[in-house]
Scaffold this motif. Structure first.
Motif, PDB file in Angstrom:
ATOM      1  N   UNK A  18       0.915  -1.014  -0.161  1.00  0.00           N
ATOM      2  CA  UNK A  18      -0.397   0.159   0.225  1.00  0.00           C
ATOM      3  C   UNK A  18       0.718   1.412  -0.108  1.00  0.00           C
ATOM      4  N   UNK A  19       1.839   1.161   0.405  1.00  0.00           N
ATOM      5  CA  UNK A  19       3.089   2.554   0.865  1.00  0.00           C
ATOM      6  C   UNK A  19       4.696   1.774   0.564  1.00  0.00           C
ATOM      7  N   UNK A  20       5.533   2.068   0.220  1.00  0.00           N
ATOM      8  CA  UNK A  20       7.000   2.377   0.140  1.00  0.00           C
ATOM      9  C   UNK A  20       7.261   2.013   1.607  1.00  0.00           C
ATOM     10  N   UNK A  21       7.978   1.368   1.825  1.00  0.00           N
ATOM     11  CA  UNK A  21       8.512   0.317   3.331  1.00  0.00           C
ATOM     12  C   UNK A  21      10.127  -0.179   2.917  1.00  0.00           C
ATOM     13  N   UNK A  22      10.506   1.803   3.637  1.00  0.00           N
ATOM     14  CA  UNK A  22      12.065   1.157   3.528  1.00  0.00           C
ATOM     15  C   UNK A  22      12.659   0.028   3.965  1.00  0.00           C
ATOM     16  N   UNK A  23      13.802  -0.656   3.599  1.00  0.00           N
ATOM     17  CA  UNK A  23      14.601  -2.010   3.053  1.00  0.00           C
ATOM     18  C   UNK A  23      13.486  -2.941   3.320  1.00  0.00           C
ATOM     19  N   UNK A  24      12.782  -2.784   2.825  1.00  0.00           N
ATOM     20  CA  UNK A  24      11.998  -3.810   2.392  1.00  0.00           C
ATOM     21  C   UNK A  24      12.904  -5.364   1.474  1.00  0.00           C
ATOM     22  N   UNK A  61       6.571  -6.189  11.283  1.00  0.00           N
ATOM     23  CA  UNK A  61       7.101  -4.701  10.953  1.00  0.00           C
ATOM     24  C   UNK A  61       5.972  -4.515  10.373  1.00  0.00           C
ATOM     25  N   UNK A  62       4.989  -4.421  11.147  1.00  0.00           N
ATOM     26  CA  UNK A  62       3.529  -3.234  10.750  1.00  0.00           C
ATOM     27  C   UNK A  62       3.372  -3.022   8.857  1.00  0.00           C
ATOM     28  N   UNK A  63       3.948  -3.581   8.332  1.00  0.00           N
ATOM     29  CA  UNK A  63       3.504  -3.539   7.246  1.00  0.00           C
ATOM     30  C   UNK A  63       2.410  -3.570   6.551  1.00  0.00           C
ATOM     31  N   UNK A  64       1.267  -2.546   5.408  1.00  0.00           N
ATOM     32  CA  UNK A  64       0.960  -3.087   4.855  1.00  0.00           C
ATOM     33  C   UNK A  64       0.976  -3.156   3.530  1.00  0.00           C
ATOM     34  N   UNK A  65      -0.071  -4.330   3.279  1.00  0.00           N
ATOM     35  CA  UNK A  65       0.036  -4.988   2.060  1.00  0.00           C
ATOM     36  C   UNK A  65      -1.054  -4.927   1.192  1.00  0.00           C
ATOM     37  N   UNK A  66      -1.682  -4.814  -0.012  1.00  0.00           N
ATOM     38  CA  UNK A  66      -2.997  -4.395  -0.442  1.00  0.00           C
ATOM     39  C   UNK A  66      -3.215  -6.065  -1.508  1.00  0.00           C
ATOM     40  N   UNK A  67      -1.741  -6.695  -1.570  1.00  0.00           N
ATOM     41  CA  UNK A  67      -2.176  -7.650  -2.320  1.00  0.00           C
ATOM     42  C   UNK A  67      -0.792  -8.512  -2.800  1.00  0.00           C
ATOM     43  N   UNK A  68      -1.457 -10.413  -2.192  1.00  0.00           N
ATOM     44  CA  UNK A  68       0.017 -11.314  -3.331  1.00  0.00           C
ATOM     45  C   UNK A  68      -1.232 -12.702  -3.675  1.00  0.00           C
ATOM     46  N   UNK A  69      -0.435 -12.494  -4.810  1.00  0.00           N
ATOM     47  CA  UNK A  69      -0.628 -13.194  -5.420  1.00  0.00           C
ATOM     48  C   UNK A  69       0.080 -14.237  -5.871  1.00  0.00           C
ATOM     49  N   UNK A  70      -0.388 -15.296  -6.615  1.00  0.00           N
ATOM     50  CA  UNK A  70       0.919 -16.818  -7.086  1.00  0.00           C
ATOM     51  C   UNK A  70       1.485 -16.435  -8.520  1.00  0.00           C
ATOM     52  N   UNK A 108      12.275 -25.774  -3.248  1.00  0.00           N
ATOM     53  CA  UNK A 108      11.823 -25.868  -1.868  1.00  0.00           C
ATOM     54  C   UNK A 108      10.073 -24.791  -2.400  1.00  0.00           C
ATOM     55  N   UNK A 109       9.877 -24.830  -3.416  1.00  0.00           N
ATOM     56  CA  UNK A 109       8.766 -24.400  -3.813  1.00  0.00           C
ATOM     57  C   UNK A 109       7.388 -24.437  -3.056  1.00  0.00           C
ATOM     58  N   UNK A 110       7.135 -25.450  -2.226  1.00  0.00           N
ATOM     59  CA  UNK A 110       5.947 -25.308  -1.325  1.00  0.00           C
ATOM     60  C   UNK A 110       6.267 -25.660   0.289  1.00  0.00           C
ATOM     61  N   UNK A 111       7.878 -24.246  -0.011  1.00  0.00           N
ATOM     62  CA  UNK A 111       8.354 -24.126   1.352  1.00  0.00           C
ATOM     63  C   UNK A 111       7.635 -22.915   2.449  1.00  0.00           C
ATOM     64  N   UNK A 112       6.077 -22.675   1.705  1.00  0.00           N
ATOM     65  CA  UNK A 112       5.607 -21.854   2.895  1.00  0.00           C
ATOM     66  C   UNK A 112       5.874 -20.155   2.049  1.00  0.00           C
ATOM     67  N   UNK A 113       6.604 -20.168   1.055  1.00  0.00           N
ATOM     68  CA  UNK A 113       7.268 -18.672   0.963  1.00  0.00           C
ATOM     69  C   UNK A 113       5.944 -17.271   1.001  1.00  0.00           C
ATOM     70  N   UNK A 114       5.422 -17.124   0.427  1.00  0.00           N
ATOM     71  CA  UNK A 114       4.185 -16.542   0.499  1.00  0.00           C
ATOM     72  C   UNK A 114       3.873 -16.252   2.454  1.00  0.00           C
ATOM     73  N   UNK A 115       3.336 -17.669   2.957  1.00  0.00           N
ATOM     74  CA  UNK A 115       3.481 -17.494   4.004  1.00  0.00           C
ATOM     75  C   UNK A 115       4.388 -16.447   5.082  1.00  0.00           C
ATOM     76  N   UNK A 116       6.028 -16.627   4.782  1.00  0.00           N
ATOM     77  CA  UNK A 116       6.569 -15.850   5.192  1.00  0.00           C
ATOM     78  C   UNK A 116       6.306 -14.613   5.137  1.00  0.00           C
ATOM     79  N   UNK A 117       6.381 -14.171   3.965  1.00  0.00           N
ATOM     80  CA  UNK A 117       6.191 -13.159   3.026  1.00  0.00           C
ATOM     81  C   UNK A 117       4.956 -11.993   4.604  1.00  0.00           C
ATOM     82  N   UNK A 118       3.756 -13.062   4.279  1.00  0.00           N
ATOM     83  CA  UNK A 118       2.964 -12.899   4.920  1.00  0.00           C
ATOM     84  C   UNK A 118       3.762 -12.037   6.552  1.00  0.00           C
TER      85      UNK A 118
END
Length: 301
Positions: A232-238, A283-292, A267-277
């Motif tokens: 949703x906004x630019x986060x420093x160091x992301x 870090x209290x970062x607000x994301x707009x969307x994450x998709x595969x 390690x395609x099924x290692x839950x990368x999306x969960x790690x990102x979320x």
């Protein structure tokens, strides 16, 4: 699935200008196909050849086994130019009925087609209305209804949602999606997000050459898994923080606040999306969307 359109060594020259150069592709019956490219890439020329309006300088095109413009294709292929207009003097029913009669239907059959096609685009209640009384989006849907007269098997739409607000653009997408089980649509648009929602195959033209021909639903030769993260906004160091995750191999900033994340190979099924979320939450970062996967823009460019 059988090929409904095949092009081989297709060329079109206007004097010394090469509008199309050795274009080759095949299209199967089914989900909508995207025709993408910058202005002057040759999209309109290709549409015109498919419709039989102009002939190629060399090469071959077959549509359901017939050359473009063949009488066997009459009523089976329809097209909507970007600048298609309705006559302001006559009602919607009068105009569409006229187009039905041009296709050889009786007055009674033409009236039935008018009602059937307007119902398909959700505008049966505008039968006796003149175009000036309709919104831009409604007029666009009426012109789409015109292309559906006679139940064609292939419909070419050139910038069908150009100039529409988000609501009306969505209505056009819904019309296309709802009819895609019976009609193969070929859609030309500059709106990659729109095409991405509808199409399973993409033809990318650049300076008359077919630079990319891919089926979006089939895995690419790159076996690694990707995710697209929109903030949703630019986060420093992301980027640095994402790359420190054990399940992440690489991160690229593709556009403002959008990141393409490559999972660690093997390690395609290692839950990368969960790690990102979890990282965003920590870090209290607000994301707009994450998709595969990659966006169509990332796949092409």
């Amino acid at each position: 699935m059988s090929h409904i359109i095949q092009a081989k060594n297709l060329n079109k020259n206007y004097g010394h200008k090469h509008a199309l150069s050795n274009v080759e592709f095949s299209i199967e019956k089914g989900a909508p196909v995207a025709l993408v490219g910058p202005n002057g890439a040759g999209k309109t020329t290709l549409f015109s050849i498919l419709c039989g309006y102009i002939k190629p300088s060399s090469g071959e095109v077959l549509i359901m086994g017939h050359p473009p413009g063949d009488k066997a294709l009459f009523g089976k292929l329809a097209a909507l130019p970007q600048d298609a207009q309705l006559d302001p003097r006559f009602s919607i029913a009068h105009q569409l009925k006229f187009y039905g009669q041009l296709q050889g239907f009786s007055a009674k059959k033409s009236q039935h087609e008018v009602e059937r096609t307007l119902d398909l685009v959700g505008l049966l209640d505008v039968l006796n209305v003149k175009p000036s009384e309709l919104s831009h989006g409604m007029r666009k849907r009426v012109t789409i209804a015109q292309t559906l007269i006679g139940s064609p098997e292939i419909v070419l739409l050139d910038e069908a949602s150009a100039g529409l607000d988000p609501l009306h653009a969505r209505e056009v997408r819904e019309v296309v999606a709802s009819l895609s089980s019976d009609i193969t649509f070929i859609l030309s648009s500059h709106d990659l997000n729109e095409l991405e929602r509808l199409c399973s195959q993409v033809l990318y033209l650049e300076q008359g050459c077919l630079k990319e021909h891919q089926t979006l639903t089939t895995p690419s030769s790159d076996k690694c898994r990707y995710f697209t993260l929109r903030m949703k906004q630019q986060e420093e160091g992301i980027i640095e923080a994402l790359q420190q995750l054990e399940s992440v191999s690489h991160v690229i900033l593709t556009q403002d606040r959008e990141f393409l994340i490559k999972a660690v190979a093997g390690h395609e099924d290692a839950g990368t999306d969960i790690d990102v979320l979890q990282l965003c939450h920590k870090n209290n970062w607000q994301y707009a969307q994450i998709f595969n996967g990659k966006t169509l823009e990332n796949q092409l460019f």
